[in-house]
Design a protein around this motif. Structure first.
Motif, short mmCIF file in Angstrom:
data_model
loop_
_atom_site.label_atom_id
_atom_site.label_comp_id
_atom_site.label_asym_id
_atom_site.label_seq_id
_atom_site.Cartn_x
_atom_site.Cartn_y
_atom_site.Cartn_z
N GLY A 242 0.50 -1.23 0.31
CA GLY A 242 -0.23 0.04 -0.21
C GLY A 242 1.12 1.01 -0.09
O GLY A 242 0.51 1.98 -0.94
N VAL A 243 1.70 1.55 0.51
CA VAL A 243 2.97 1.92 0.65
C VAL A 243 3.63 2.52 -0.48
O VAL A 243 3.79 3.57 -1.05
N PHE A 244 3.80 1.30 -1.67
CA PHE A 244 4.32 1.69 -2.88
C PHE A 244 3.57 1.86 -3.42
O PHE A 244 3.74 3.03 -4.85
N LEU A 245 2.09 2.10 -3.38
CA LEU A 245 0.78 2.07 -4.44
C LEU A 245 1.14 2.95 -4.01
O LEU A 245 0.37 4.19 -4.86
N GLY A 246 0.72 4.39 -2.49
CA GLY A 246 0.80 5.55 -2.94
C GLY A 246 1.84 6.50 -3.41
O GLY A 246 1.97 7.26 -4.20
N ARG A 247 3.30 5.83 -3.25
CA ARG A 247 3.89 6.41 -3.81
C ARG A 247 4.34 6.21 -5.38
O ARG A 247 3.90 7.25 -6.03
N ASP A 248 2.94 5.27 -5.77
CA ASP A 248 3.11 5.31 -7.42
C ASP A 248 2.85 6.64 -7.78
O ASP A 248 2.65 7.03 -8.53
N CYS A 249 1.74 6.56 -7.07
CA CYS A 249 0.24 6.97 -7.64
C CYS A 249 0.64 8.86 -7.14
O CYS A 249 0.68 9.55 -8.24
N GLY A 250 1.65 9.36 -6.14
CA GLY A 250 1.65 9.93 -6.02
C GLY A 250 2.50 10.99 -7.12
O GLY A 250 3.06 12.05 -7.01
N ARG A 251 3.38 9.68 -7.65
CA ARG A 251 4.43 10.38 -9.21
C ARG A 251 4.07 10.76 -9.63
O ARG A 251 4.12 11.14 -11.02
N LYS A 252 3.09 10.25 -10.02
CA LYS A 252 2.19 10.67 -11.21
C LYS A 252 1.37 11.73 -11.47
O LYS A 252 1.64 12.10 -12.35
N VAL A 253 0.69 12.10 -10.33
CA VAL A 253 -0.51 13.41 -10.28
C VAL A 253 0.34 13.44 -8.78
O VAL A 253 0.43 13.24 -7.82
N ALA A 254 -0.25 15.60 -8.84
CA ALA A 254 0.23 15.65 -7.80
C ALA A 254 -0.91 16.57 -7.06
O ALA A 254 -2.09 16.56 -7.74
N GLY A 255 -1.29 17.10 -5.97
CA GLY A 255 -2.32 18.09 -5.23
C GLY A 255 -3.83 16.68 -5.39
O GLY A 255 -3.07 15.31 -5.31
N GLN A 256 -4.24 17.41 -5.40
CA GLN A 256 -6.06 16.35 -5.23
C GLN A 256 -6.47 15.09 -5.54
O GLN A 256 -6.85 14.12 -5.60
N GLU A 257 -6.16 15.64 -7.01
CA GLU A 257 -5.82 14.19 -8.15
C GLU A 257 -4.37 13.54 -8.03
O GLU A 257 -5.42 11.96 -8.25
N ALA A 258 -3.66 13.51 -7.23
CA ALA A 258 -3.44 12.53 -6.33
C ALA A 258 -4.22 11.34 -5.70
O ALA A 258 -4.22 9.73 -5.55
N LEU A 259 -4.64 12.12 -4.18
CA LEU A 259 -6.32 11.64 -3.56
C LEU A 259 -6.56 10.39 -4.80
O LEU A 259 -7.19 9.35 -4.08
N LEU A 260 -7.25 10.98 -5.47
CA LEU A 260 -8.53 10.33 -6.90
C LEU A 260 -7.76 8.93 -7.06
O LEU A 260 -7.97 8.49 -7.11
N THR A 261 -6.57 9.45 -7.64
CA THR A 261 -5.37 8.75 -8.24
C THR A 261 -5.72 7.03 -6.98
O THR A 261 -5.37 5.31 -7.84
N VAL A 262 -4.90 7.47 -5.94
CA VAL A 262 -4.64 6.59 -4.62
C VAL A 262 -6.18 5.83 -4.93
O VAL A 262 -6.49 4.77 -4.95
N LEU A 263 -6.88 6.42 -4.46
CA LEU A 263 -8.46 6.40 -3.93
C LEU A 263 -9.00 5.07 -5.89
O LEU A 263 -9.42 3.97 -5.09
N CYS A 264 -8.30 5.67 -6.76
CA CYS A 264 -8.83 4.94 -7.29
C CYS A 264 -8.24 3.53 -7.45
O CYS A 264 -8.74 1.92 -7.92
N ALA A 265 -6.84 4.19 -7.52
CA ALA A 265 -6.04 2.27 -7.80
C ALA A 265 -6.36 1.59 -6.64
O ALA A 265 -6.34 -0.12 -6.34
#
Length: 178
Positions: free
Chosen positions: A140-163
């Protein structure tokens, strides 16, 4: 059907799907691959510790053809065992017939005499198995890190939730089917 439509219509779907959905698919795939790989590693280690039991079960084949058949059947059943290991690693209970296994204990039952099922522990698992609960946390930590590298800001949270939703849905479906 949905996968077939998605593959054929992918280029047109990319234009209409929000970027945070598309950004979450690849990290979800990586997270699922990591969980399955670590589940396979847990099965391999368990099989090495239960090698003598697996050998005894293979010998029950009574002859080359029977032993080869049991070995082939075990290889075919291996994906289900790996998914069961992932189910146990995330804290749930994996069921094999009337037997069940989790990291915190097991309920005995009759198991088929398949050599690959030698990985199923007898009785309570030791406290060391609870360490495997760290596996989904690290993934899960690596999933959050991967999503945070792709997108920044509020979209990063939406990307993590979607993933996480995609990975959770696929994992639950695989567990149900296995």
């Amino acid at each position: 059907v949905a996968i077939g439509l998605g593959v054929t219509q992918w280029s047109s779907l990319q234009k209409s799907v929000p970027s945070w959905v598309l950004g979450g698919i690849r990290p979800a795939r990586r997270a699922l691959t990591a969980l399955l790989g670590l589940g396979a590693l847990a099965v391999l280690v368990s099989l090495l510790f239960a090698w003598s039991t697996a050998g005894e079960l293979i010998e029950r084949g009574e002859g080359i053809v029977g032993m080869a058949g049991l070995t082939l059947l075990s290889i075919l059943y291996l994906p289900n065992v790996v998914i069961g290991a992932v189910v146990a690693m995330v804290g749930a209970t994996a069921r094999i017939g009337d037997a069940s296994v989790s990291l915190f204990g097991g309920v005995g039952g009759t198991l088929p005499p398949l050599p690959v099922l030698a990985v199923v522990p007898d009785g309570l698992s030791g406290g060391l198995w609870a360490v495997l609960l760290a596996v989904p946390f690290v993934v899960g930590v690596f999933l959050g890190r991967d999503c945070g590298r792709k997108v920044a800001g509020q979209e990063a949270l939406l990307t993590v939730l979607c993933a996480a939703a995609v990975a959770g849905f696929v994992a639950a479906f695989a567990g149900f089917e296995a």
